[in-house]
Enzyme design. Structure first.
Site, mmCIF file in Angstrom:
data_model
loop_
_atom_site.group_PDB
_atom_site.id
_atom_site.type_symbol
_atom_site.label_atom_id
_atom_site.label_comp_id
_atom_site.label_asym_id
_atom_site.label_seq_id
_atom_site.Cartn_x
_atom_site.Cartn_y
_atom_site.Cartn_z
ATOM 1 N N GLU B 65 -6.100 5.019 5.493
ATOM 2 C CA GLU B 65 -4.718 4.915 5.955
ATOM 3 C C GLU B 65 -4.258 6.123 6.761
ATOM 4 O O GLU B 65 -3.457 5.977 7.695
ATOM 5 C CB GLU B 65 -3.778 4.656 4.770
ATOM 6 C CG GLU B 65 -3.800 3.219 4.242
ATOM 7 C CD GLU B 65 -5.036 2.867 3.432
ATOM 8 O OE1 GLU B 65 -5.819 3.784 3.110
ATOM 9 O OE2 GLU B 65 -5.237 1.680 3.123
ATOM 10 N N HIS B 134 0.647 -3.498 -6.390
ATOM 11 C CA HIS B 134 0.869 -4.568 -5.416
ATOM 12 C C HIS B 134 2.277 -5.123 -5.572
ATOM 13 O O HIS B 134 2.512 -6.319 -5.404
ATOM 14 C CB HIS B 134 -0.161 -5.691 -5.584
ATOM 15 C CG HIS B 134 -1.562 -5.277 -5.249
ATOM 16 N ND1 HIS B 134 -2.318 -4.480 -6.074
ATOM 17 C CD2 HIS B 134 -2.336 -5.529 -4.162
ATOM 18 C CE1 HIS B 134 -3.515 -4.273 -5.522
ATOM 19 N NE2 HIS B 134 -3.552 -4.900 -4.358
#
Ligand SMILES: Cc1ncc(C[n+]2csc(CCOP(=O)(O)OP(=O)(O)O)c2C)c(N)n1
Ligand SMILES: [Mg+2]
Lengths: 365, 333
Positions: B65, B134
């Site tokens: 990322e 999540h």
């Protein structure tokens, strides 16, 4: 020394294509980088320099040798140890040529003095500047953080079909960061024209390289990406130039990224605030051997041996092997002294930004 | 003459259309992210785009990322617009340094020399049993980092219009997509066939009312509508405001409503301490204190992570019942 398997050995070295003027220009640029450092120490004592000075003394050959191998349109991303890189970039296009793809000495002195005519109008300090027009990537303080950005620039240039190369500079200590590994891995997969120059000065602040890197050479990190990882003698500007030129050519031809490790040694403390402590945490044998081959002396010796410097000139400007306090103006070419003076004179007369600028440019309207 | 069947678009396809149209309009724009090309994205937001624009402009990235965000910064430095996907917004933390220290500050520290037209978007939010990693709504981190705009649409129309506006904005935008809304049937709607945007920085009044103002965004909007229905049965009319853009915040719409209702409850599913609901309440206190008839209140997640199984998840997240109770307390103060 580890050489990436994809590079072929050439008999004729890149330096052999340089002209006599090039050799002398390189020599002069070494003096310029050295004198910049010395001048800043003086300016700090006078109270003009704002903030910490991260000296590049004894590491000048890395900057001069790598930058001399580039085209004006190539990008670079210097970090804290590389302050001279901002004005050394494309310097061969003329020291006072406003069109050249490097930042002017006036602007750089404004930057270290914290004046409004600095690139970025003195909003961030020291080396955290850049220029889109001059193809210099603006870094943050976060070490290795410019490598992913360099990958993005390289991607964009590659997609446009240009043969521009992007060079990032990093200390050996910063090569442990994820950003370094993430970005080089990506660049390797996409064959991006990105060269990561590692200035291995053996120390990252107070930590020796052997404490943080498990491979014999830092360049061996390249093996994990299957890209060339080359070691250069960072005290020898021509060895740096030769190896950098090969990697630049390799990148221009679309072969992808590489790593160039330049072995050198940090002359002083990490920053000027650290000068006293550095004498304590670094063994004196380590310091003495690390500083035993001044890049000015190594270059001079080569130029004399090659008859590029004649007998009369060989002993001119003897800044070699002198510490900042030992060296005086007589030890430097006049041009170099005048160039710095030109920058300092300009910066003294540059003002501070208006206070309200602190609240500006958070967003583009 | 043939009568065309009205085409209804869900939230996910609205997002896809936005990206597709902006990619078609600007041949320099690129999309990068994990699994966005070959697979078409974990949820399918970018499905089909690689076939249209090729694998350089729609690029699968390594799971890295920092590298994804840094690459976006570098491409933007050379003048390109960039859409970068975070596979789940939870993973944005792995690119945190590049976002808050590099992307967010670029325009500022270059004194306006270099804008950063980058959109970082990704699926966000709880209520789906996604567990700790999540389910996050971590928008507060980025609202607290000057230089970033922060957006969260709750309808299909807004999903497309706000994303197009974000992609055209010269500033970096963190774009929160609510994954539980991606394929919700009742959110399908007929979208304009001509180009449109929903401007950033404009809240909207979804329902008008007189007795209390509910301020929210994202998935909690649908809880607020249910609460408004329940309050109506009790004889109270609630005004419901969808903030849509957190930064910059449209204070006017919120203050105008409070001047009318004198009571406010802010709802969001992020944790309470230093969450965006607290910021809205602070501004209400600063700007509309004398109009208030009750302490401004908030209904947020507890100061916990989002746990996995249903009873645990429900315990910590705002619910219709919790919001309703907060409203009643505020109304009866
Ligand atoms: C991510 C990050 N961590 C820590 C620091 C603080 N810091 C600044 S310079 C430095 C040492 C860097 O060593 P090296 O990379 O070898 O470069 P050198 O200073 O030797 O040129 C440290 C730890 C930083 N700037 N960035
Ligand atoms: Mg070092």
């Amino acid at each position: 020394m580890s050489i990436g398997k994809k590079l072929t050995e050439t008999k004729k070295l890149p330096r052999h294509s340089l002209t006599r003027e090039d050799y002398l220009e390189i020599f002069k640029q070494l003096f310029l980088a050295r004198y910049f450092d010395i001048r800043l120490i003086k300016e700090k004592k006078r109270g003009r320099l704002r903030g910490t000075l991260y000296s590049s003394h004894n590491q000048e050959a890395v900057l001069v040798g790598t930058l001399y191998a580039l085209n004006p349109e190539d990008w670079i991303s210097p970090i804290h140890r590389d302050m001279p890189a901002f004005f050394l970039k494309d310097l061969k296009s003329g020291w006072n040529n406003p069109e050249r793809k490097g930042i002017s000495i006036e602007q750089i002195i404004c930057q270290v003095f914290g004046k409004v005519d600095a690139p970025g109008r003195a909003r961030d300090n020291w080396s955290h500047i850049g220029s889109r027009e001059k193809k210099i990537i603006h870094s943050t303080s976060m070490l290795a953080g410019t490598i992913p950005v360099a990958a993005g620039v390289a991607l964009s240039e590659k997609m446009r079909g240009s043969d521009t190369v992007v060079v990032t500079y990093n200390g050996e200590g910063s090569t442990a960061r994820g950003d370094f590994h993430e970005a080089i891995n990506y660049a390797a997969v996409k064959k991006l024209p990105m060269i990561t120059v590692i200035e291995n000065n053996m120390w990252a602040y107070g930590t020796h390289v052997s404490e943080v890197c498990n491979t014999p050479d830092v360049a061996d990190r390249a093996k994990g990406f299957d890209i060339p990882g080359i070691v250069a003698d960072g005290q020898d500007v021509f060895d740096v130039y030769d190896k950098m030129s090969q990697l630049v050519e390799y990148a221009r031809q679309g072969n992808g990224p590489s790593i160039l490790e330049c072995k050198t040694y940090r002359a002083y403390g990490h920053g000027d605030h650290d000068d006293n402590r550095a004498d304590k945490y670094r063994p004196s044998e380590d310091v003495n051997s690390g500083r035993s081959r001044d890049p000015l002396a190594v270059c001079r010796e080569y130029l004399v041996n090659e008859n590029i410097l004649g007998k009369d000139d060989a002993n001119l400007y003897m800044a070699d092997n002198k510490s900042a306090s030992q060296a005086s103006d007589e030890d430097f070419p006049e041009e170099v002294i005048n160039y710095l003076k030109q920058g300092v004179d300009f910066a003294i007369n540059s003002g501070l930004p208006e206070a309200e600028e602190g609240g500006m440019w958070v967003f583009k309207e | 003459m043939s009568v065309e069947q009205a085409v209804k678009t869900n939230y996910l396809n609205a997002l896809k259309q936005a990206i597709d149209e902006e990619m078609a309009a600007d041949s320099e724009m690129i999309c990068i992210g994990e699994d966005i090309a070959n697979l078409g994205g974990a949820f399918g937001v970018t499905e089909g785009l690689v076939d249209k624009y090729g694998k350089w402009r729609v690029q699968d990235m390594p799971i890295a990322e920092e590298c994804i965000v840094g690459t976006a910064v570098g491409a933007a430095l050379t003048g390109r617009r960039v859409m970068a996907e975070m596979q789940f917004i939870d993973f944005i933390s792995c690119g945190f340094d590049q976002i808050v220290n590099n992307l967010a500050t670029f325009h500022y520290r270059t004194a306006g020399e270099v804008p950063m037209p980058v959109v970082l978007r990704g699926p966000a939010g709880g209520y789906g049993g996604g567990a700790l990693y999540h389910s996050q709504m971590n928008e507060g981190w980025f609202c607290h980092s000057p230089g970033l705009k922060v957006v969260c649409p709750s309808t299909s129309y807004d999903a497309k219009g706000l994303l197009k506006a974000a992609l055209r904005d010269p500033n970096p935008v963190i774009f929160y997509e609510i994954k539980e809304l991606y394929r919700r049937k009742d959110l399908e709607e007929e979208l304009p066939t001509t180009d449109y945007i929903v401007p950033l920085g404009k809240a909207t009044v979804r329902r008008s009312g007189e007795h209390i103002t509910l301020v929210s965004y994202g998935q909690n909007m649908y809880h607020c509508y249910q609460v408004a229905d329940m309050l109506a049965k009790d004889g109270y009319s609630a005004e419901v405001i969808d903030i849509r853009t957190l930064v910059p915040l449209d204070e006017q719409t919120i203050m105008d409503s409070i001047k009318k209702t004198s009571r406010v409850v802010v709802v969001n599913e992020a944790p309470r301490t230093c969450g965006f609901a607290g910021e809205v309440l602070a501004r209400v206190c600063e700007n509309a204190f004398e109009y208030l008839d009750a302490p401004p209140a908030r209904c947020t997640r507890l100061d916990t992570p989002v746990p996995w199984v249903k009873p645990l998840e429900s315990f910590v997240l705002p619910s219709v019942e919790k919001i309703y109770n907060t409203c009643i307390r505020t109304l009866k103060y």
